[in-house]
Design an enzyme around this catalytic site. Structure first.
Site, PDB file in Angstrom:
ATOM      1  N   LYS A   1       1.573   7.931   1.098  1.00  0.00           N
ATOM      2  CA  LYS A   1       1.927   7.839   2.512  1.00  0.00           C
ATOM      3  C   LYS A   1       3.285   8.489   2.765  1.00  0.00           C
ATOM      4  CE  LYS A   1      -0.439   3.432   3.487  1.00  0.00           C
ATOM      5  NZ  LYS A   1      -1.274   3.848   4.628  1.00  0.00           N
TER       6      LYS A   1
ATOM      7  N   GLU B   1      -8.216   3.027   0.812  1.00  0.00           N
ATOM      8  CA  GLU B   1      -8.553   2.069  -0.257  1.00  0.00           C
ATOM      9  C   GLU B   1      -9.095   0.753   0.272  1.00  0.00           C
ATOM     10  OE1 GLU B   1      -5.328  -0.015   1.314  1.00  0.00           O
ATOM     11  OE2 GLU B   1      -5.538   2.143   1.060  1.00  0.00           O
TER      12      GLU B   1
ATOM     13  N   ARG C   1     -11.275   0.033   2.538  1.00  0.00           N
ATOM     14  CA  ARG C   1     -12.739  -0.020   2.677  1.00  0.00           C
ATOM     15  C   ARG C   1     -13.426  -0.134   1.318  1.00  0.00           C
ATOM     16  NH1 ARG C   1     -12.601   5.435   6.003  1.00  0.00           N
ATOM     17  NH2 ARG C   1     -10.596   4.461   6.460  1.00  0.00           N
TER      18      ARG C   1
ATOM     19  N   ASP D   1       0.830  -1.204   0.000  1.00  0.00           N
ATOM     20  CA  ASP D   1       0.000   0.000   0.000  1.00  0.00           C
ATOM     21  C   ASP D   1       0.863   1.252   0.000  1.00  0.00           C
ATOM     22  OD1 ASP D   1      -2.003   1.849   0.191  1.00  0.00           O
ATOM     23  OD2 ASP D   1      -2.441   1.466   2.307  1.00  0.00           O
TER      24      ASP D   1
ATOM     25  N   ASP E   1      -0.061  -4.918   4.676  1.00  0.00           N
ATOM     26  CA  ASP E   1      -1.457  -4.512   4.520  1.00  0.00           C
ATOM     27  C   ASP E   1      -2.362  -5.631   4.003  1.00  0.00           C
ATOM     28  OD1 ASP E   1      -3.270  -2.537   5.082  1.00  0.00           O
ATOM     29  OD2 ASP E   1      -3.129  -1.557   3.137  1.00  0.00           O
TER      30      ASP E   1
END
Length: 471
Positions: free
Chosen positions: A250, A322, A324, A243, A261
């Site tokens: 990030k 992302e 969810r 991720d 992740d």
């Protein structure tokens, strides 16, 4: 692994377990080779080399210790003493242990063999290692041995895949592994590529996947029992292999940890392996929405509006929210196409849950009181603890959008793990027994086998215990 109900006259390796109370009662029976500073405290070990061999005096702590604490002692002993231990028949002395306590200690011995990359080179995996214990029948010892090996295989698979560097677990690599697992355990394997996902309308999942250099792999694994009228568990595991945060990039400081992740997916995978090896009398349908969250000229953009599988539109405010999105399509696809008695998703979802609980527990959300309470109790006695948080409708307004049915996050500095759960609730299609576990703080952290943060295996024993005892 061999557990044997037998006691020979001579053993050159002995594990002698003591609680503090047991040691206080029996210490006077030992000669002066045992120093006075051994007291039976938890994790205390004294190695007594003598003419006949080696005796390991292992401290368990107070006699009131929980069952999971026996496993903790076994794990640490296995990790710390692996260079000294021998692969030979070994006598275990602990007359005060009941069957469950013995089982947990043995589980710990084998869980403690894990180290990345995993190879079965620990003495306990050697075929010459036997653990002899008189107080339990051979039939029960065989069952404990089978459970321990199945759990070890499940949890080690969970840890191994979470620990792999990003370049060793690309979508095609992980998918190939899952195909082999399906073949080995006679699971039904289905995987939808990008074209098929478009046909099906898995728009929320595809929105995350569209920036990837790798094809989509929306994967379904089905384990079926021959037992009639068996309960069916629907499990969804967030499976973002790496991720970056997407366009909402990030911070680079801890970006290397984002190989973790997929902690929800690996927990579900480990559970599936255990269920298949133990031939549990349940049905399990698993969805793993495999992708990475990458940056490219095709990547999802903040302000994009996408359409999920169930037809709801979503305004994307942050591409780093992302998880969810892919869970939304996974939950609604599972709820619409499969009949399940329980619907449970696990995800390394939010920094909010980490800030709230650290590594002490996962955040739990459920729309069913019985399932919620059972999960909490299961977490307590497996030491994979959960804390219940509300799904009050007062949070609904936080995800209302001006340009879509929903937005994927709130811009207010609120409890994002609760907002994420309220978002997911829109995609369970009114399933009456749903639970969402945000495991971001507990799936990857401090462990005894590594210097840096690494996979804890959280979720496997929790789900295994739930499924075994709640069907």
């Amino acid at each position: 692994m061999k557990l044997i109900n037998k006691k020979n006259k001579n053993y050159t390796q002995v594990f002698h377990l003591f609680t503090e109370e047991e040691w206080a009662k029996t210490s006077k029976n030992f000669n002066k080779n045992i120093p006075v500073f051994f007291t039976g405290k938890k994790h205390e070990v004294f190695v007594n080399a003598h003419e006949e061999g080696i005796t390991y005096f292992i401290g368990l702590g107070k006699s009131t210790l929980e069952n999971f604490e026996f496993q903790q002692v076994g794990v640490k002993f296995s990790q710390n003493q692996k260079e000294k231990l021998q692969a030979i028949p070994t006598l275990m002395l602990a007359d005060f242990l009941n069957e469950k306590q013995f089982e947990e200690f043995v589980k710990g011995l084998f869980m403690g063999t894990y180290n990345y990359p995993f190879e079965k080179n620990h003495p306990f995996w050697n075929t010459k290692f036997e653990l002899h214990f008189e107080n339990i029948s051979q039939k029960r010892l065989d069952h404990i041995s089978q459970k321990t090996e199945a759990l070890s295989n499940g949890q080690i698979a969970c840890q191994e895949w979470l620990n792999k560097p990003a370049n060793l677990k690309k979508p095609d690599i992980f998918s190939a592994y899952l195909k082999n697992i399906a073949k080995k355990y006679d699971l039904k394997y289905t995987s939808f590529n990008r074209k098929k996902c478009e046909e099906l309308g898995l728009g929320a999942y595809l929105a995350v996947n569209q920036g990837s250099a790798y094809d989509a792999a929306f994967t379904i694994l089905e384990y079926k029992t021959t037992v009639k009228n068996a309960k069916t568990f629907g499990l969804v595991g967030k499976c973002v292999l790496f991720d970056t945060g997407g366009v909402s990039l990030k911070n680079s400081a801890n970006l290397h940890y984002m190989k973790s992740d997929m902690g929800g997916a690996t927990a579900v995978l480990g559970t599936l392996i255990y269920a298949a090896e133990m031939k549990l009398p349940v049905n399990i349908t698993v969805i793993l929405p495999i992708t990475d969250n990458a940056i490219s000229e095709k990547a999802l953009l903040p302000s994009d509006v996408i359409t999920a599988y169930n037809g709801k539109t979503i305004e994307v405010l942050d591409t780093d929210a992302e998880g969810r999105l892919i869970l939304a399509d996974s939950l609604s696809y599972l709820a619409k196409n499969y009949k399940t008695d329980f619907l449970i998703d696990l995800a390394t979802l939010t920094g909010s849950s980490v800030r709230m609980f650290g590594d002490t527990c996962a955040a739990l959300f459920s729309n069913d009181e019985e399932l919620k309470n059972t999960l909490i109790k299961t977490g307590d006695h497996t030491n994979q603890r959960l804390w219940n948080l509300p799904l009050w409708d007062v949070w609904k307004d936080e995800i209302q959008s001006d340009v879509a049915d929903l937005k994927n996050m709130s811009l207010k500095p609120l409890g994002d793990c609760i907002i994420a759960a309220k978002f997911l609730e829109h995609f369970i299609e009114n399933h009456p027994k749903w639970a969402h576990l945000d495991i971001a703080g507990v799936a990857f952290g401090s462990v005894g086998y590594a210097k840096e943060k690494a996979a804890t295996g959280f979720g496997v024993q929790l789900l295994v215990d739930l499924i075994e005892n709640y069907h």
